[in-house]
Design a protein around this motif. Structure first.
Motif, PDB file in Angstrom:
ATOM      1  N   LEU A   1     -64.270  36.837  -3.865  1.00 43.86           N
ATOM      2  CA  LEU A   1     -64.076  37.295  -2.769  1.00 43.86           C
ATOM      3  C   LEU A   1     -63.512  38.644  -2.265  1.00 43.86           C
ATOM      4  N   GLY A   2     -62.584  38.932  -3.265  1.00 45.70           N
ATOM      5  CA  GLY A   2     -61.775  40.043  -3.025  1.00 45.70           C
ATOM      6  C   GLY A   2     -60.510  39.916  -2.259  1.00 45.70           C
TER       7      GLY A   2
ATOM      8  N   MET B   1     -66.781  33.537  15.024  1.00 50.61           N
ATOM      9  CA  MET B   1     -66.227  34.161  13.846  1.00 50.61           C
ATOM     10  C   MET B   1     -66.874  35.320  13.495  1.00 50.61           C
ATOM     11  N   GLU B   2     -66.494  36.378  13.414  1.00 50.73           N
ATOM     12  CA  GLU B   2     -66.868  37.774  13.108  1.00 50.73           C
ATOM     13  C   GLU B   2     -66.734  38.172  11.677  1.00 50.73           C
ATOM     14  N   GLU B   3     -65.613  37.812  11.197  1.00 55.64           N
ATOM     15  CA  GLU B   3     -65.364  38.209   9.960  1.00 55.64           C
ATOM     16  C   GLU B   3     -66.003  37.481   8.900  1.00 55.64           C
TER      17      GLU B   3
ATOM     18  N   ILE C   1     -64.895  27.679   3.850  1.00 57.10           N
ATOM     19  CA  ILE C   1     -65.273  28.978   3.140  1.00 57.10           C
ATOM     20  C   ILE C   1     -66.680  28.823   2.921  1.00 57.10           C
ATOM     21  N   ALA C   2     -67.243  27.532   2.270  1.00 57.26           N
ATOM     22  CA  ALA C   2     -68.670  27.463   2.080  1.00 57.26           C
ATOM     23  C   ALA C   2     -69.404  27.727   3.279  1.00 57.26           C
ATOM     24  N   GLY C   3     -68.837  27.298   4.371  1.00 56.79           N
ATOM     25  CA  GLY C   3     -69.669  27.233   5.587  1.00 56.79           C
ATOM     26  C   GLY C   3     -69.750  28.859   5.896  1.00 56.79           C
ATOM     27  N   VAL C   4     -68.575  29.538   6.037  1.00 57.31           N
ATOM     28  CA  VAL C   4     -68.563  31.058   6.103  1.00 57.31           C
ATOM     29  C   VAL C   4     -69.556  31.558   5.192  1.00 57.31           C
TER      30      VAL C   4
ATOM     31  N   ASP D   1     -56.057  32.042   5.141  1.00 60.00           N
ATOM     32  CA  ASP D   1     -56.205  32.573   6.711  1.00 60.00           C
ATOM     33  C   ASP D   1     -57.628  32.334   7.110  1.00 60.00           C
ATOM     34  N   LEU D   2     -58.446  32.951   6.188  1.00 56.68           N
ATOM     35  CA  LEU D   2     -60.040  32.829   6.445  1.00 56.68           C
ATOM     36  C   LEU D   2     -60.373  31.344   6.755  1.00 56.68           C
ATOM     37  N   ALA D   3     -60.062  30.579   6.024  1.00 53.92           N
ATOM     38  CA  ALA D   3     -60.465  29.113   6.284  1.00 53.92           C
ATOM     39  C   ALA D   3     -59.700  28.530   7.538  1.00 53.92           C
TER      40      ALA D   3
END
Length: 436
Positions: free
Chosen positions: A407-408, A428-430, A284-287, A416-418
């Motif tokens: 992050l809402g 990764m587009e999200e 998540i920190a990378g995103v 799921d994001l991670a």
């Protein structure tokens, strides 16, 4: 009489078995022949230190004996030495007093930034309206001077002079307005008021939980001072650069320091952390760094470039219009002076409206502040992961919930994001945030 003795024995037994911390009323009734004008004196009971009043009245065949037991203060010898409910730590009154003093200062800062933000927002609207009115008036005078150039030198000179002075005034006012960027100043004060409210609520939560320490007092002081430095109130000397050479995220927090164990973290396990949660937080920190922060910095650079162009074009057009209006009616310069004096003023009004009416400075500050928000989240995650002693970290379950709320997202969406960001070879587009 046997019945009465039994009743008295039962009442005495009930008194001795009752707790010293409770108030009870015990009623015993005996049936006996009617005895008129008779009274009974009972021997002293062994529990007379607990009995306030013991009365026996007779009426007919029914006598009612009522015993009142009052709650007496516990003596040190009778009270238990240890109580599990009273085993909490004693709060430091000095630390609590300091936190309340910081809360009062934070409340005052919230009100100050709120009032100053409203004032600077009024600056933006009033200056925009005034400068546009001055510019259009000067442009109109320049046009009128061109039509009356043949009627005489008196009206022509007055119109030319008035138009030139108005253009010069508009140029000076517009240069100052473009330098301070009132819309951006108002956005800075709005952000500062919101962040000071967050500090106020954090301090209130710390006091409500109880047992605040001097370390928490020091952290609160550092947060307040860092926020004062990030969003200053004065304009002269300490105003933020409105046209920086390099766009960077806004930073309003002190340097992340080593965390200490919290009262919430009393469990003997891994403090809510495991290998999977650590991997998820790293992803998540990378995103946040690759997508959200980078995207807002890119948008901030575009807004800054546009604002620079408009800030230079406005005073330049009014200055050229002032020169053109000064030469209106001169036979050696022809019609270009009229065109420059009239059209330059009209274009300047358009540019001024685009810059300050659309509030490009406020948009730039919003992008910079959003990038700072993601930078803060990234540093907070890295600060927890760098500390190898999990007991000193913030509780893992609580930290994961905070990240999801900021992050809402729900917890399942965050995981799921991670998981999707950790897939190699897949674009990764999200974005991490769903709020903005």
């Amino acid at each position: 009489m046997a019945t009465f003795r039994a009743s008295s024995s039962m009442s005495s037994s009930s008194i001795s078995s009752s707790s010293c911390c409770r108030r009870e009323i015990i009623r015993a009734t005996t049936n006996m022949p009617k005895i008129q004008n008779s009274s009974f004196s009972l021997p002293n009971l062994t529990t007379r230190d607990l009995v306030e009043q013991l009365k026996l009245t007779s009426s007919g065949y029914t006598n009612t004996t009522t015993t009142h037991i009052q709650k007496l203060p516990k003596s040190p010898s009778n009270s238990p030495k240890t109580s599990p409910k009273c085993d909490s730590k004693v709060s430091d009154p000095v630390a609590i007093a300091k936190l309340y003093a910081i809360m009062e200062a934070v409340d005052d800062r919230v009100e100050m930034h709120k009032n100053v933000g409203e004032q600077r927002s009024n600056w933006n609207s009033l200056l925009l309206t005034s400068i546009n009115a001055i510019t259009l008036t000067a442009s109109t005078m320049a046009g009128i001077a061109a039509t009356t150039s043949a009627s005489g030198s008196g009206p022509l000179a007055a119109l030319k002079l008035s138009s030139t002075l108005l253009y010069l005034a508009a140029t000076g006012m517009l240069s100052i307005m473009n330098k301070i960027q009132p819309s951006q100043l108002a956005e800075e004060q709005r952000n500062a008021a919101r962040l000071f409210k967050q500090i106020h609520e954090e301090i209130h939560t710390t006091i409500s939980i109880g047992n605040p320490s001097n370390k928490q007092v020091k952290d609160a002081m550092e947060k307040v001072l860092a926020l004062d430095k990030a969003y200053p109130l004065p304009l002269l000397g300490v105003m933020l650069d409105k046209f920086p050479k390099k766009v960077g995220p806004a930073t309003w927090w002190p340097q992340q320091q080593r965390r200490q164990a919290k009262e919430l973290e009393e469990r003997k396990d891994k403090n809510g952390w495991d290998a999977k949660l650590e991997d998820d937080m790293r992803e998540i920190a990378g995103v946040l760094n690759r997508k959200d922060e980078e995207d807002y910095l890119r948008l901030g650079e575009k807004a800054l470039k546009l604002n620079k162009i408009l800030a230079i074009s406005g005073p330049l057009l009014t200055g050229l219009a002032a020169i053109g209006s000064a030469f209106v009616g001169s036979p050696s310069h022809g019609s270009w002076a009229v065109v420059l004096g009239v059209v330059g003023g009209a274009l300047s009004s358009i540019v001024n409206t685009l810059e300050h009416g659309v509030q490009i400075g406020m948009v730039f500050e919003m992008y910079r502040s959003n990038a700072g928000f993601f930078k803060l989240m990234e540093e907070s995650i890295e600060s927890n992961l760098k500390d190898r002693e999990v007991e000193r970290r913030e509780n893992g379950e609580l930290f994961e919930m905070k990240v999801a709320l900021q992050l809402g997202r729900s917890l399942s969406e965050l995981r799921d994001l991670a998981a999707s960001s950790s897939v190699k070879g897949e674009a990764m587009e999200e974005f991490a945030s769903k709020l903005f």
